[in-house]
Enzyme design. Structure first.
Site, mmCIF file in Angstrom:
data_model
loop_
_atom_site.group_PDB
_atom_site.id
_atom_site.type_symbol
_atom_site.label_atom_id
_atom_site.label_comp_id
_atom_site.label_asym_id
_atom_site.label_seq_id
_atom_site.Cartn_x
_atom_site.Cartn_y
_atom_site.Cartn_z
ATOM 1 N N LYS A 24 37.969 39.847 43.658
ATOM 2 C CA LYS A 24 39.035 39.938 44.687
ATOM 3 C C LYS A 24 38.992 38.557 45.601
ATOM 4 O O LYS A 24 39.705 38.436 46.462
ATOM 5 C CB LYS A 24 38.941 41.197 45.547
ATOM 6 C CG LYS A 24 37.643 41.801 45.869
ATOM 7 C CD LYS A 24 37.945 43.406 46.410
ATOM 8 C CE LYS A 24 36.496 43.924 46.358
ATOM 9 N NZ LYS A 24 36.689 45.252 46.507
ATOM 10 N N LYS A 73 33.198 36.772 36.792
ATOM 11 C CA LYS A 73 33.883 38.062 36.829
ATOM 12 C C LYS A 73 35.075 38.141 37.628
ATOM 13 O O LYS A 73 35.280 37.277 38.595
ATOM 14 C CB LYS A 73 32.807 38.776 37.737
ATOM 15 C CG LYS A 73 32.887 40.397 37.716
ATOM 16 C CD LYS A 73 31.948 40.911 38.278
ATOM 17 C CE LYS A 73 32.341 42.267 39.038
ATOM 18 N NZ LYS A 73 31.325 43.040 39.740
ATOM 19 N N LYS A 76 24.712 36.974 47.431
ATOM 20 C CA LYS A 76 25.638 36.823 48.611
ATOM 21 C C LYS A 76 25.396 35.904 49.709
ATOM 22 O O LYS A 76 26.218 35.506 50.540
ATOM 23 C CB LYS A 76 25.847 38.474 49.220
ATOM 24 C CG LYS A 76 26.768 39.118 48.063
ATOM 25 C CD LYS A 76 27.673 40.230 48.522
ATOM 26 C CE LYS A 76 28.304 40.932 47.491
ATOM 27 N NZ LYS A 76 28.965 42.120 48.052
#
Ligand code: TRP
Length: 344
Positions: free
Chosen positions: A206, A203, A119
């Site tokens: 969103k 994956k 991240k």
């Protein structure tokens, strides 16, 4: 190890962006299934808004997304009577115990967290301190209730191991054996990983810039069917055995979605569709996805029309959650010698 702790389930989901089929199959289905298992005394399902702000969130969007996750919980089948549904920031124990755990966890442990590395990317110096210490707050979420079982996706296993390390170190440092349980992850392997419809190696997310890469829980029936029809595939027919899916990430993903939505194994699905091309399989998958997902999306939209009703459910859940956390926090403050500490 045998433990004296009451079997209790805790899990959480971040209110960021739109919920996808991946969130539904990877987490929500599992949450709902646990509701039917009565070996657990309590189930807490939290919308982790304090975790969301480890990266900047536009405030109005954060409140909207928090209610959307709560609506998804309910629309997917969680009953606010039988499960405790609430958002994290309403129960102060999370932030309080989160701080204490930042003092228990070691820099070296957090330095090993792969999710932080992903991240924060190249710009580590500019990541928030909260993004780095994210797993200590997650440990607090779970241990403020002495939860023993945590349904999570594969990607959260490392954070759960850290939670166990924190619990063990706390128990040991303060000579309070079994004060906190060492919580177990509950991972459903068949459904754990739903991948992007545009690239079977990534994956379903969103945050993917391509909306065609995912099914959002609130997509209309037409849009769901269209995205499945356009999903990336290869030219080969489906194999008859699961082994034949290896090296075919997109085929594997679509068969996996079919299996998860229909409650079958991949082998069952291939027993039916093996030898057939995607021209036959995709329409069947589109029909199944629409039948399972569109009604949940509709119910979410209906629930979201009445914000007051959702807020009342979250307030009630928070009160019940706080009642469980209060005695634990009292003992935590006393154990540490923080005299009179805490608001409980
Ligand atoms: N970190 C989890 C995720 O991103 C969300 C989460 C926060 C969580 N606190 C939790 C999950 C406690 C399980 C238990 O998916």
């Amino acid at each position: 190890m045998t433990t004296t702790h009451t079997p209790r389930v805790f899990s959480g989901m971040q209110p960021t962006g739109n919920l996808t089929l991946g969130n539904y199959l990877g987490a929500l289905v599992n949450f709902v299934a646990l509701q039917e298992r009565d070996e657990f005394a309590d189930r807490l399902y939290c919308v982790v808004d304090l975790h969301a702000i480890t990266v900047f969130q536009e405030p109005a969007e954060l409140s909207r997304a928090t209610r959307e996750v709560a609506a998804a919980y309910i629309a997917a089948g969680l009953d606010p009577e039988r499960s405790i549904i609430f958002n994290q920031s309403r129960v102060t124990a999370h932030a309080e115990l989160g701080w204490i755990f930042t003092c228990v966890a070691r820099m070296g442990w957090l330095n090993r967290m792969t999710q932080f590395k992903e991240k924060a990317g190249k710009n580590k110096e500019n990541a928030s301190v909260g993004l780095f210490s994210y797993p200590t707050l997650m440990a607090a979420d779970i241990l403020a209730y002495r939860a023993t079982h945590v349904p999570v996706g594969e990607d959260q296993k490392q954070h759960l191991e850290l939670t166990r390390d924190i619990a063990a170190k706390f128990n040991n440092d303060f000579s309070v054996p079994d004060f906190f349980p060492l919580p177990e992850p509950l991972i459903q392997p068949e459904t754990a990983r739903i991948m992007s419809l545009r690239n079977g190696e990534n994956k379903m997310s969103k945050s993917d810039p391509s909306d065609a890469s995912r099914i959002n829980m609130t997509d209309s029936a037409d849009l769901i069917a269209q995205k499945i029809r356009k999903a990336k595939t290869d030219p080969e027919p489906l194999p008859s055995e699961v082994d034949g899916l290896s090296g075919r990430a997109e085929a594997m993903n679509l068969v996996g979605i079919y299996a998860a939505l229909s409650g079958q194994s991949k082998a069952d699905v291939l027993a039916e569709y093996g030898g057939q091309g995607f021209g036959a399989f995709k329409p069947a998958l589109a029909d199944l996805t629409v039948a399972k997902i569109a009604p949940i999306g509709e119910e979410m939209r209906r629930l979201l029309e009445d914000e007051g009703a959702i807020d009342a459910i979250l307030a009630d859940g928070a009160e019940r959650a706080a009642t469980l956390a209060r005695p634990v926090m009292r003992e935590v403050y006393d154990t540490l010698g923080l005299t009179g500490g805490g608001s409980a």
